[in-house]
Design a protein around this motif. Structure first.
Motif, PDB file in Angstrom:
ATOM      1  N   ASP A   2      15.183  45.229 -10.904  1.00  0.00           N
ATOM      2  CA  ASP A   2      14.406  43.980 -10.859  1.00  0.00           C
ATOM      3  C   ASP A   2      15.156  42.600 -11.472  1.00  0.00           C
ATOM      4  O   ASP A   2      15.966  42.828 -12.433  1.00  0.00           O
ATOM      5  CB  ASP A   2      13.146  43.936 -11.361  1.00  0.00           C
ATOM      6  CG  ASP A   2      12.012  43.123 -10.619  1.00  0.00           C
ATOM      7  OD1 ASP A   2      12.497  42.436  -9.581  1.00  0.00           O
ATOM      8  OD2 ASP A   2      10.939  43.358 -10.879  1.00  0.00           O
ATOM      9  N   ARG A 142       5.466  38.775  -5.129  1.00  0.00           N
ATOM     10  CA  ARG A 142       5.785  40.194  -5.584  1.00  0.00           C
ATOM     11  C   ARG A 142       4.258  40.374  -6.040  1.00  0.00           C
ATOM     12  O   ARG A 142       3.773  41.517  -5.778  1.00  0.00           O
ATOM     13  CB  ARG A 142       6.562  40.158  -6.538  1.00  0.00           C
ATOM     14  CG  ARG A 142       7.026  41.311  -7.254  1.00  0.00           C
ATOM     15  CD  ARG A 142       8.250  41.676  -7.832  1.00  0.00           C
ATOM     16  NE  ARG A 142       8.320  40.485  -8.941  1.00  0.00           N
ATOM     17  CZ  ARG A 142       9.392  40.198  -9.491  1.00  0.00           C
ATOM     18  NH1 ARG A 142      10.642  40.591  -8.935  1.00  0.00           N
ATOM     19  NH2 ARG A 142       9.384  39.241 -10.340  1.00  0.00           N
ATOM     20  N   THR A 146       2.552  43.715  -4.499  1.00  0.00           N
ATOM     21  CA  THR A 146       2.177  44.752  -5.177  1.00  0.00           C
ATOM     22  C   THR A 146       0.540  45.238  -4.941  1.00  0.00           C
ATOM     23  O   THR A 146       0.212  46.585  -4.677  1.00  0.00           O
ATOM     24  CB  THR A 146       2.326  44.836  -6.526  1.00  0.00           C
ATOM     25  OG1 THR A 146       3.615  44.543  -7.091  1.00  0.00           O
ATOM     26  CG2 THR A 146       1.868  45.803  -7.400  1.00  0.00           C
TER      27      THR A 146
END
Length: 235
Positions: A2, A142, A146
């Motif tokens: 990441d 993100r 998620t």
């Protein structure tokens, strides 16, 4: 693996391989995986081998478990695996998915599958180009991505026990949108891997395979949601 938003645009030395070549190589692996899945699914269906596979009790769960195990292992061990090992796992996943996808020929007409595949390629291509060329930072989305994945998993788990058919169209629409965003995000990460692993040819190669797997999963999920949304099942 990441990266924060700054690493997406860092201008470190990029070694001997250009970003364009590195990106092309990554998409080459991704399309090789898709081709493998397509060939295996066709061969499994035409040969009738899918009938043998799916007569095994809980075959779908076994295959799903194997696919999940491959993805988790590759993600967790990418830095310790050899480049050859990473490629082997990637193609193992593509083969397993091909076996699973062979059952789609029983549910949908071939013309429908081809049409939806073409639509998926178009939408995927547009978002991939957007992710590669834009300066927008998709990593900021993100948390949404998620949460969206968790929401979809919970929905489909509930759908196994409760009739939620009336919400399926809404969830398919959401799934299409979610994986379009993932496509742009994962394409953008190719630049980050290229910069981050500059000077480390082995890790750059493995990161390319990992990116190819992520893009492969984006394409497959986008295809499945478009198929649910647009495809007409056989009677």
């Amino acid at each position: 693996m990441d990266f924060n938003s700054q690493q997406y645009y860092q201008s470190a030395s990029l070694g001997t391989e250009s970003l364009g070549r590195y990106t092309a190589k990554t998409f080459g692996w991704m399309f090789s995986g898709l081709l493998t899945t397509f060939i295996i699914s066709i061969a499994t269906y035409i040969s009738g081998a899918f009938m043998l596979v799916f007569t095994i009790p809980y075959a779908y769960l076994i295959l799903a478990g194997l696919e999940l195990a491959v993805v988790v292992y590759l993600s967790a061990r990418i830095e310790k695996l050899s480049v050859g090992g990473a490629r082997a796992l990637f193609f193992a996943y593509a083969v397993l998915n091909g076996i699973v996808f062979s059952s789609l020929f029983l549910v949908y007409q071939v013309t429908v599958l081809i049409w939806v595949f073409a639509a998926t390629s178009l939408f995927f291509g547009i978002m991939a180009v957007l992710g590669y060329t834009t300066n927008a930072d998709f990593s900021r989305l993100r948390p949404f991505m998620t949460a969206g994945l968790i929401f979809l998993v919970v929905f489909w788990l509930l759908a196994m026990f409760i009739d939620l058919g009336q919400f399926e169209t809404i969830m398919c629409t959401f799934g299409i949108f979610l994986f379009l965003v993932f496509t742009a995000y994962d394409t953008q990460k190719i630049r980050a891997y290229h910069a981050y692993y500059s000077g480390r040819a082995d890790m750059a190669a493995k990161a390319s395979i990992f990116s190819a797997l992520q893009l492969y999963l984006d394409f497959i999920n986008l295809f499945l949601y478009l198929l649910r949304f647009l495809g007409k099942k056989n009677n």
